[in-house]
Design an enzyme around this catalytic site. Structure first.
Site, mmCIF file in Angstrom:
data_model
loop_
_atom_site.group_PDB
_atom_site.id
_atom_site.type_symbol
_atom_site.label_atom_id
_atom_site.label_comp_id
_atom_site.label_asym_id
_atom_site.label_seq_id
_atom_site.Cartn_x
_atom_site.Cartn_y
_atom_site.Cartn_z
ATOM 1 N N ILE A 72 -6.219 9.142 -0.561
ATOM 2 C CA ILE A 72 -6.439 8.918 0.868
ATOM 3 C C ILE A 72 -5.475 7.854 1.334
ATOM 4 C CG2 ILE A 72 -8.191 7.146 0.550
ATOM 5 C CD1 ILE A 72 -8.192 9.826 3.325
ATOM 6 N N ASN A 76 -6.717 -0.294 -0.494
ATOM 7 C CA ASN A 76 -7.028 0.714 0.514
ATOM 8 C C ASN A 76 -8.438 0.640 1.084
ATOM 9 O OD1 ASN A 76 -6.198 3.409 1.864
ATOM 10 N ND2 ASN A 76 -8.162 3.881 0.902
ATOM 11 N N HIS A 92 0.824 -1.196 0.000
ATOM 12 C CA HIS A 92 0.000 0.000 0.000
ATOM 13 C C HIS A 92 0.867 1.259 0.000
ATOM 14 C CE1 HIS A 92 -3.097 2.697 2.263
ATOM 15 N NE2 HIS A 92 -3.052 2.971 0.984
ATOM 16 N N HIS A 96 -4.437 0.985 -6.074
ATOM 17 C CA HIS A 96 -4.591 1.627 -4.771
ATOM 18 C C HIS A 96 -5.959 1.339 -4.178
ATOM 19 C CE1 HIS A 96 -5.626 5.007 -2.028
ATOM 20 N NE2 HIS A 96 -4.448 4.675 -1.531
ATOM 21 N N HIS A 130 1.678 4.795 -2.887
ATOM 22 C CA HIS A 130 1.888 6.172 -2.434
ATOM 23 C C HIS A 130 3.298 6.664 -2.770
ATOM 24 C CE1 HIS A 130 -1.710 7.008 0.154
ATOM 25 N NE2 HIS A 130 -1.812 5.685 0.053
#
Length: 919
Positions: A919, A774, A578, A770, A583
């Protein structure tokens, strides 16, 4: 009347608007290809001359003859002599809520606007003035009625401005904006009306700062895309100047109002000035390779000059102004369940409940039924401390009886006890929140890649005897040959850190391997779990194998072993799959895109929605999630070594060329190339919900991207000579991923195939990948026994002192090994916030201003085709979730797999694929 219309931009000879852009820009750029979305046809969009004047040629001819002298004037002189007016409609977005200071400044600006401190705009032509060799410009114009509309409560307010231009002006290509007010404002769009070409659109979506803070004029370009080599002469210098402004000079402390994009290492995670225990190593560089993050330029700490000083909550971290959350998003993020309450609550409760364990499963259920404060009896105590009138305190108490009460996680919604079953434990490896680690077993027993002199024998302790009874009559060799053995392998990533992790207070972990067997029904079942510890001497038992239970004691050992596997899985999911892979590894590409590609560049326009909010959420993560003593350290097994584990994964296993879905599936042995199959792959686990749905989205993204790329690059030479594109990709690698820049696996960027592949991978990672990793965090992890983020005890054997207490009360021992009440509650609050969709979310297949984000009508058509394909995929996924033959997503008590369903409502929904890592 006809002449007046002509002067205002309506041609006398035709009802159809004339077109602006040169023929060379719209030459045929693609050949028919086999795509799901039919490649669009090219429509002729050029005038005979390639350039359109502000008024028609017929009118110019009538004006070219000087009726007074009888002399014939030059075309340029006659056009310059004809002046006419055009109007700008400027859309400004207001904040819904303003604090006192903002309201006061707003009133001052309204007054200042009346006395000449205005918003000033100036149109810039695509053409150069032949006399000055500078871009042609309109007069300066001010926004009208700012003071009159200052009290308007609408979210969007439309203002107008009026420009005077001459007939030789040509086509508008840019507009400059100067804000002479005290306060910044959000400029959403500008539309110019009155030219013969029809409305000219400027999508802005940017904060315009006050002149006192940023003296330079802001530059906005029309929505027409241009490769660098095609940039009209009048826009070339502006294009270069805007990029130079965005790059900055690499020095100074960044202000929150800045729009500067630059790179730096991760040297701001620790706080050595506060405590030596909060010191953390720098990530990025030869010693610990890591991607780069956005530079803030803050001063170094007093204790360590290599570390950057911290900015602690609630003070904001710097990201370029336009990357900050918009108001709706900020409100949603700030409304996390522990935002205000727990930060005041924890200090007074920490000593009381830090060591408190759950007594039974019913106490966990109480977090959903009663809430933390009521359960602990602290609610009255907390509210009595508030310095508020008693009536208000009473109201607060009444309205918050469920304070810190959580929604029931989705994992409990269909079958409360499903998580205990082996088939559900295995199903989540391919349809849960971390479906990207399972791999096919190629060699049995598995072999480690770690140095045997440091970490002991490379061979696993697993043997054929451990699993032979669970293979439906097959031998181990037969199971391997039939592709029936699969594995979650966390041995090599955890083992080098275990001595340090297990020395932490309240942390105990193994390096695990879990073997699964693929049944003839297409489901998986766990058949063995290997638990490894670092070797300490020849007589130390460092490896242990646990197999499915045969009695009460082995059942509890098996449940604890599965919990340790889930804890390993939760840590790698959060820190590697993740955080790192979506990110952190995307951030360099985003920074380089803003620094090297103009907003006019077609590839920037393509990527733009897939970069939204990523820099802001990553900065917030550095501030409170991955920082020293942050949520990840407090909540996950790896503790203060978590980010070093993430860096180890980056160094040893991250490869950009393997981040696309097909390449990843092949790397893990889950799929093999097969040109006869859809997507060119044969899945060896046919009912693999993440891969099944992911390939649908991957294919749609790939089709859209290839269609787009072929439009602008009909031959490879255009890619090779595109200076902005090449600079973007080069900087992403050589600066953003500097520590891996010499790796041979980086894809080249020379052909349409190269570019389409790179862009498809980036968009896949930002959107579908993602989302898959997530938005199921709370639905699956909000019930902590299903996926404990940390474990506090190892599993005792008969020689351990704890074995007697384990035998006498196994449930009590089980909960003493799980996270404590406080750890659980804080973890639930965070993953609840991280799993929440904001009301302003943009999902795949959506864009702001969908009809005018680009001035290329054919591309707009193709995007609508892409959006239609996304809608079709959503229906297909819904049908799959109702298919009883797909047992990994349909059946009694089985959760449907919806994490890759494209759309979602706001909130925690366990579905929805936003365009970006937001997020």
């Amino acid at each position: 009347m006809a002449l007046a219309k002509e002067l205002m931009g309506y041609p006398l000879t035709s009802k159809r608007p004339l077109l602006v852009w040169s023929a060379s820009h719209f030459k045929k750029r693609t050949q028919p290809t086999q795509l799901s979305i039919k490649p669009f046809d090219r429509r002729p969009r050029t005038s005979k001359s390639g350039v359109v004047a502000a008024i028609s040629e017929d009118l110019v001819k009538t004006l070219r003859f000087n009726t007074t002298t009888g002399d014939r004037k030059s075309e340029e002189e006659e056009k310059a002599a004809v002046k006419f007016k055009v109007r700008a409609v400027v859309t400004v977005r207001n904040k819904n809520k303003e604090d006192f200071k903002e309201t006061l400044v707003k009133h001052l600006d309204a007054f200042g606007d009346k006395i000449g401190r205005n918003i000033v705009l100036e149109l810039v032509s695509t053409e150069l003035d032949p006399k000055t060799n500078m871009p042609k410009k309109s007069n300066a114009a001010v926004l009208k009625d700012w003071s009159k509309k200052s009290k308007t409560k609408a979210e969007r307010v439309h203002y107008t401005a009026e420009f005077t231009v001459d007939a030789a002006f040509g086509s508008p290509g840019a507009i400059t904006v100067m804000n002479k007010h005290q306060k910044e404002f959000f400029l959403e769009s500008i539309t110019i009306e009155g030219f013969a070409v029809g409305p000219v659109h400027f999508p802005c979506n940017s904060w315009v700062q006050s002149q006192k803070d940023h003296p330079e004029k802001r530059i906005f370009f029309t929505n027409q895309p241009f490769l660098p080599s095609e940039t009209p002469d009048g826009l070339k210098k502006l294009r270069e100047r805007e990029l130079k402004n965005l790059r900055g000079d690499g020095s100074g402390v960044r202000k929150l109002s800045d729009r500067i994009y630059d790179f730096d290492v991760y040297n701001d995670l620790g706080n050595p000035d506060k405590s030596s225990e909060l010191s953390r190593p720098k990530l990025g560089g030869k010693e610990i390779p890591y991607p780069r993050r956005c530079r803030t330029g803050r001063h170094p700490t007093d204790t360590d000059k290599e570390a950057e000083s911290r900015v602690e909550k609630p003070l904001p971290m710097y990201v370029p102004r336009d990357e900050q959350f918009e108001e709706t998003k900020q409100k949603t993020f700030a409304a996390g369940r522990l935002k205000a309450v727990l930060h005041h609550l924890v200090p007074s409760l920490k000593a009381s409940i830090l060591a408190e364990d759950f007594a039974d499963f019913g106490e966990i259920d109480g977090l959903y039924k009663e809430g933390l404060l009521l359960k602990l009896g602290f609610q009255d105590e907390i509210f009595n401390k508030f310095p508020l009138p008693k009536a208000i305190v009473n109201t607060l108490q009444e309205s918050s009886k469920g304070l810190l009460k959580y929604d029931t996680p989705k994992i409990l919604s269909k079958d409360k006890n499903a998580w205990l079953r082996d088939d559900e434990f295995a199903r989540q490896a391919i349809a849960g929140i971390n479906p990207v680690n399972i791999e096919r077993v190629r060699t049995f027993p598995p072999v480690s890649n770690l140095d045997p002199e440091i970490y002991g024998p490379q061979h696993s302790a697993l043997t054929s005897d451990h699993i032979i009874g669970h293979l439906d009559g097959l031998s181990v060799q037969q199971a391997l040959e039939e592709n029936r053995l699969y594995m979650l392998n966390y041995h090599d990533i955890f083992l080098p850190f275990l001595d340090r992790i297990n020395a932490l207070d309240g942390r105990k972990a193994y390096a695990t391997r879990t073997i699964f067997f693929l049944t003839r029904l297409g489901t998986l079942k766990p058949v063995a779990i290997e638990l490894s510890l670092p070797p300490h001497g020849p007589n130390h038992r460092s490896k242990r194998v646990v197999t499915p239970p045969v009695d009460a004691t082995s059942n509890w050992v098996w449940q604890l072993a599965k919990a340790h596997v889930s804890s390993n899985d939760a840590g790698i999911h959060q820190l590697v799959n993740h955080w790192l892979r979506t990110h952190a590894c995307l951030e360099p590409f985003i920074l380089a895109a803003h620094r090297q590609m103009s907003a006019m560049h077609p590839i920037f326009k393509l990527l733009d929605p897939h970069m939204r909010y990523t820099l802001e959420i990553n900065a917030l993560a550095r501030q409170s999630l991955i920082s020293a003593d942050g949520v990840i350290e407090e909540g996950f097994t790896a503790g203060s070594y978590g980010m070093e584990m993430s860096a180890a994964a980056y160094k040893s296993s991250w490869r950009f060329d393997m981040e696309g879905l097909p390449a990843d599936l092949i790397r893990r042995g889950i799929a093999v190339p097969d040109p006869t199959k859809p997507h060119g792959l044969k899945l060896l686990i046919e009912d693999y919900p993440y891969a099944n749905d992911g390939l649908l989205l991957w294919s749609a993204i790939q089709t859209w991207v290839r269609t787009y790329v072929e439009r602008y690059y009909p031959n490879p030479n255009l890619i090779k000579t595109d200076s902005e594109l090449q600079s973007w990709y080069s900087e992403s690698i050589n600066v953003g991923h500097a520590d891996l820049r010499d790796a041979e696996w980086w894809p080249k960027l020379n052909t349409v195939d190269d570019l389409a592949s790179i862009l498809t991978t980036l968009i896949w990672l930002a959107s579908a990948q993602h989302a898959a990793l997530n938005f199921g965090q709370y639905p699956y992890g909000g019930y902590v026994p299903n996926r404990p983020p940390l474990m506090r005890r190892l599993i005792p054997d008969e020689s351990d002192p704890e074995y007697a207490s384990f035998i006498s009360d196994p449930e009590k021992f089980y909960f003493s090994a799980m996270p404590s009440l406080l750890q659980t509650s804080k973890f639930m609050a965070v993953v609840d916030t991280l799993s929440t969709h904001s009301p302003d979310e943009e999902y795949i297949g959506e864009r702001q201003q969908p009809s005018i984000w680009t001035g290329d009508a054919e591309i707009v058509d193709a995007f609508y085709g892409f959006a239609a394909e996304i809608g079709r995929i959503e229906k297909e996924i819904e049908e799959r979730n109702s298919d009883p033959d797909r047992r990994n997503r349909c059946g009694a008590g089985v959760l449907p797999y919806e994490l890759l369903v494209p759309s979602s409502e706001p909130g925690v929904t366990c579905r929805g694929v936003p365009n970006s890592v937001s997020i």
